[in-house]
Structure formats: structure tokens, C-alpha cells
Design a protein around this motif. Structure first.
Motif, short mmCIF file in Angstrom:
data_model
loop_
_atom_site.label_atom_id
_atom_site.label_comp_id
_atom_site.label_asym_id
_atom_site.label_seq_id
_atom_site.Cartn_x
_atom_site.Cartn_y
_atom_site.Cartn_z
N ALA A 36 0.89 -1.21 -0.06
CA ALA A 36 0.19 0.02 -0.03
C ALA A 36 0.85 1.44 0.00
O ALA A 36 1.97 1.26 0.58
CB ALA A 36 -0.93 0.06 1.18
N ILE A 37 0.36 2.34 -0.74
CA ILE A 37 1.10 3.47 -0.60
C ILE A 37 0.60 4.46 0.64
O ILE A 37 -0.36 4.79 0.46
CB ILE A 37 1.00 4.22 -1.95
N VAL A 94 7.83 -2.07 5.05
CA VAL A 94 8.45 -3.05 6.04
C VAL A 94 8.09 -4.40 5.85
O VAL A 94 8.88 -5.30 5.96
CB VAL A 94 8.44 -2.55 7.41
N ARG A 95 6.97 -4.52 5.39
CA ARG A 95 6.31 -5.84 4.89
C ARG A 95 6.72 -6.49 3.82
O ARG A 95 7.13 -5.92 2.89
CB ARG A 95 4.61 -5.68 4.70
N VAL A 96 7.11 -7.67 4.21
CA VAL A 96 7.71 -8.54 2.91
C VAL A 96 6.63 -9.04 2.01
O VAL A 96 5.62 -9.35 2.62
CB VAL A 96 8.75 -9.85 3.50
N LEU A 97 6.83 -8.85 0.83
CA LEU A 97 5.62 -9.32 -0.08
C LEU A 97 5.56 -10.91 0.24
O LEU A 97 6.59 -11.52 0.22
CB LEU A 97 6.04 -9.06 -1.43
N PRO A 98 4.13 -11.15 0.15
CA PRO A 98 4.05 -12.66 0.27
C PRO A 98 4.14 -13.41 -1.03
O PRO A 98 4.33 -13.07 -2.10
CB PRO A 98 2.40 -12.73 0.64
N GLU A 99 4.24 -14.92 -0.69
CA GLU A 99 4.31 -15.61 -1.89
C GLU A 99 3.46 -15.70 -3.00
O GLU A 99 3.87 -15.69 -4.09
CB GLU A 99 4.57 -17.31 -1.49
N TYR A 100 2.18 -15.47 -2.49
CA TYR A 100 0.84 -15.29 -3.52
C TYR A 100 0.38 -14.01 -3.29
O TYR A 100 0.03 -13.32 -2.46
CB TYR A 100 -0.12 -16.10 -2.94
N MET A 101 0.52 -13.42 -4.16
CA MET A 101 0.21 -11.84 -4.53
C MET A 101 -1.31 -11.34 -4.75
O MET A 101 -1.50 -10.13 -4.73
CB MET A 101 0.89 -11.09 -5.58
N GLY A 102 -2.14 -12.27 -5.31
CA GLY A 102 -3.50 -12.25 -5.30
C GLY A 102 -4.06 -13.35 -4.63
O GLY A 102 -3.98 -14.67 -4.59
N VAL A 103 -5.43 -12.87 -4.01
CA VAL A 103 -6.24 -13.87 -3.24
C VAL A 103 -7.73 -13.54 -3.73
O VAL A 103 -8.20 -12.44 -3.53
CB VAL A 103 -6.05 -13.71 -1.59
#
Length: 201
Positions: free
Chosen positions: A129-130, A141-150
Motif C-alpha cells: 500500500a502507498i 517494511v512488510r515482506v511481499l507474500p508468496e501469493y500476490m493475489g487472493v
């Protein structure tokens, strides 16, 4: 299996059977991805950038997801309404999906779909998020998850649940998106009722 699906947003009565699909691809418009490679931009910078986005945000993977709802089994799951947030009151027009695609293609965007008396859906873009602090974009600071769309469907237990249809829907959607994550679970008990990709023991 991770347990992220327990903390899904949007539905708070919990008396639902949920179908959930995840995709690895980033659903964000690539122009936003390029722009956010350098954090610390100002709100004024961002507003100027938004002025360059002609026709609204768009990501082909996000568009493909929305097209599934339009095309599947001749419109059988075609939504009545949509919005980027509650209340879900915008009329869904299958002939112009640019607005729903734009909602989903925005960084950390989300989209709600509803087919009255049938189901609700939430689609979440997991990109950063911006967020502005004193007019300056904060570096994530959040690491992007393995799955980018849910993608999560809610089918109320108050209505008859056709599990064979839900399994077929899950299988067809996962094949359409060429993804490797698809489950059906009871939101109330957290029990996984069907895992399309569960390895044989």
C-alpha cells in the motif's frame, strides 16, 4: 499449508463455506510498480504520476480474473454489483469491466463482487500500500507474500450448498489461472473441506 485464509476480510458472520484461490503473479499495474521502486516521493509527486495514468490502472492478470466471472459457464457467476469497499452498490456491467480491473490493479487494491442470493467475493491485491506520513511516502517494511493475489468466495450456509459445484468452480478457476493454490473451507470451524492440490499421503 499456510493459514492466512482464516483471517479473510469482509465477512463477519462466519457462517459460510468459502472457496479460495491464490495466484503468485503481482496484480498491480506495472506503471505503479516502476514508480514505487524509489520510495520517499511526495503526495504531489504521486498526484502528478496519477495524471499520467490514462484510462485508469490496468493489469492483464487482474483483467483475466474479472473476465472469468463474466465468461464462466455463460455468465453463471456473473456479479450483480461491485465496489472497492463496502457498501457494494455499483452495478456490474459485463461489457465494461475497466473500473473493477482498475480497483484491483491499484497497489494493495481490493475488489468486492456480489451475486444476490448466491455469493459474495473479495479479491485482494497483496502489493504494498502507498501510505503517506507528513506528505512523504513511507518505505514498506512488510515482506511481499508468496501469493500476490487472493480470491475468496463466500457461500452462506443458510442456503443449500452444492459442494460438487464448488469443487468444479475451484478446479476450473485454478486451471484458468494456472495456479497451484485452491481450497474450500468452513469459515466457522476453519476446517479444510477440500484441497485441490493436497498431495496424496
Amino acid at each position: 499449508m499456510d493459514m492466512d485464509w482464516i483471517n479473510i476480510m469482509g465477512k463477519f458472520d462466519y457462517k459460510n463455506i468459502c472457496v479460495q484461490i491464490k495466484v503468485r503473479e503481482n496484480l498491480t499495474d506495472q506503471r505503479f510498480v516502476e514508480f514505487t521502486k524509489e520510495w520517499g516521493f511526495t503526495e504531489k509527486d504521486f498526484d502528478a504520476f496519477l495524471d499520467t495514468i490514462e484510462g485508469g490502472a490496468c493489469n492483464e492478470r487482474a483483467r483475466k480474473i474479472i473476465e472469468f466471472f463474466v465468461e464462466y459457464e455463460g455468465g453463471f457467476i456473473l456479479p450483480d454489483k461491485y465496489n472497492g469497499y463496502e457498501p457494494i452498490k455499483k452495478i456490474f456491467n459485463k461489457d465494461d469491466i475497466s473500473d473493477p480491473v482498475a480497483w484491483l490493479s491499484f497497489p494493495a487494491g481490493s475488489l468486492y463482487l456480489r451475486k444476490r442470493y448466491k455469493f459474495d467475493v473479495e479479491i485482494v491485491n497483496e502489493y504494498w500500500a502507498i501510505i503517506f506520513s507528513e506528505g512523504i511516502a513511507e518505505k514498506p517494511v512488510r515482506v511481499l507474500p508468496e501469493y500476490m493475489g487472493v480470491i475468496t468466495f463466500w457461500f452462506s450456509k443458510q442456503r443449500k450448498i452444492d459442494m460438487e459445484f464448488l469443487k468444479r468452480l475451484l478446479k476450473d478457476f485454478c486451471e484458468y489461472l494456472n495456479t497451484d493454490y485452491g481450497v474450500i473451507f468452513d469459515q466457522e470451524t476453519h476446517e479444510v473441506l477440500f484441497d485441490l492440490f493436497e498431495k496424496e499421503k
